[in-house]
Enzyme design. Sequence first.
Site, PDB file in Angstrom:
ATOM      1  N   SER A 251       0.666  -1.071   0.023  1.00 37.47           N
ATOM      2  CA  SER A 251       0.105   0.021  -0.172  1.00 37.47           C
ATOM      3  C   SER A 251       1.056   1.242  -0.195  1.00 37.47           C
ATOM      4  CB  SER A 251      -0.860  -0.008   1.152  1.00 37.47           C
ATOM      5  OG  SER A 251       0.142   0.202   2.242  1.00 37.47           O
ATOM      6  N   LYS A 252       0.157   2.399  -0.174  1.00 38.28           N
ATOM      7  CA  LYS A 252       1.064   3.643  -0.602  1.00 38.28           C
ATOM      8  C   LYS A 252       1.448   3.816   1.161  1.00 38.28           C
ATOM      9  CE  LYS A 252      -1.456   5.339  -4.370  1.00 38.28           C
ATOM     10  NZ  LYS A 252      -2.356   6.150  -4.948  1.00 38.28           N
ATOM     11  N   ARG A 253       0.650   3.712   2.278  1.00 32.78           N
ATOM     12  CA  ARG A 253       1.158   3.917   3.529  1.00 32.78           C
ATOM     13  C   ARG A 253       2.352   3.071   4.028  1.00 32.78           C
ATOM     14  NH1 ARG A 253       0.292   1.360   8.103  1.00 32.78           N
ATOM     15  NH2 ARG A 253      -1.394  -0.071   7.141  1.00 32.78           N
TER      16      ARG A 253
END
Length: 515
Positions: A251-253
């Site tokens: 994920s981007k996180r």
Amino acid sequence: MIRTRFAPSPTGYLHIGGVRTALFNWLFTRRHGGQFVLRIDDTDAVRNRPEALKPILEGFRWLGINWDEGPEVGGSCAPYFQAQRQSLYTDAALRLLETGHAYPCYRTKEELEAERKDAEKAKKSYVHRGEHRNTRPAECVRLHKERATVIRLKAPEDYTVVVDDLICGKVEVRTDVIGDAVILRADGRALYNFATVVDDAAMNITHVIRAKEHLSNTPVQVLAYQALGYPVPKFAHVPVVNAPKSKDKLSKRKMKQFMTPEVIAQLRAVHAVPTEASDEEIKNREDLNPATVAFYQALGYLPAALVNYFGRLGWSLDDKAEIIPLDQMIANFGLERVNASPASFDPEKLLWLAGEYMRMLPLVDKVNGVIPFLRRAGLVGDTIDEATRSKIRQVVDACGDRLKIYTDVLQYGAFFFRDPVYDPQAVQKRLKKEGAPQLLRDMEGLLQGADPFTATQLESRIKDFCEKNGVKLGDVNHVLRVATTGVMIGPGVFESLAILGKEEVLTRVKTAKGI
């Protein structure tokens, strides 16, 4: 003819996981001489961002994943934006009403929630069956015309949906655990599970290769195909890509952790971010997140290296091959060798692979590749004369295998094109060291007398000096490197001095003496 498709939603920048899925579709199609369709799933008016379409298309083109039909290409199945195909979904839903495969449902959200809670209390699976499920088709059509409401697909009773997935194997689901799915909202908009069936059928898609998270949607979609009388395509659900050293989906996180100070400095150097932006603001930039293709494009990765890496992310040619040229990948790609388990993204392996591709690139192509990044960093002008091109060629050649991505030229060679920026730690460690000032004065005289001012001549003279004066060659190299470049890393010292030239080297040595 085999036809596959990829249908991204324009809600953000091109994600690594999506690219891997699109690439698998593309490789499979190219191997079998088929056609690859790009379709834009823009039915979610709330989340869609029109400005996100451009980077998606540019990202695919940069990677070389070209499409046979779709936006900016056209084709016989146009339009390729789902928001422009609403009439097709409406017609298909009404046809299901007329044939008794669907019905209007007037239950409110509150009523549905109450039903769900009652099922939970009774410890039963909640499966919705509407009050008009057994109403005659003609009456269902009349009711819907009088009062528009959601339309639900009628799941057949006592039936098993069988999906022979080409990656996950046989999946069987009984319809007594499948609710009557909404296919059309009250405002007339189609839901994903229905729109994708109508479009895949209309576009003659033979193989649906997509992320495994869609496997749970497949039984309902199969029922929709059957109710509409469409041939059911073959399905292949690709396992997710996990974040590095994690069992969680990439994920981007999760990927923000790879926005290191060094990476941010490279992005700043090529003016990919505003000068006044803080490191935290840059980390939160969606277009520069390491989970997106745009990040690697901004840093100067070779697209061929990314395609090779994404192609190997969950698929293998054999038990050992890591570097697989595109033509070989196309010739051998098959779904039978796609691993059914999640793949793990490894940034270090990707960087290594990028370095291998850069190493194989002809020098002239490397020179042409670094020029835009040198230009963005303000180190060269818009016009590159022959003298500047020759210097860039020497710098790239001197960087050698250090050059893994194009922005590495800024880390290892920026000082060739501007005055050195002296690193305080390097100055303290090398130029302030006991004996270093005298060594620098000695080198100044030696360099003044070097003729010709070539790497070979300089190396010979400096080695002779070290032998005669009992000085370690490493000490001399360290002093000269920091004095002339400002930093402790870079190409070989002798090559660097030769590229800078005698006049510039002596000027920098003089400056370093005064620090």
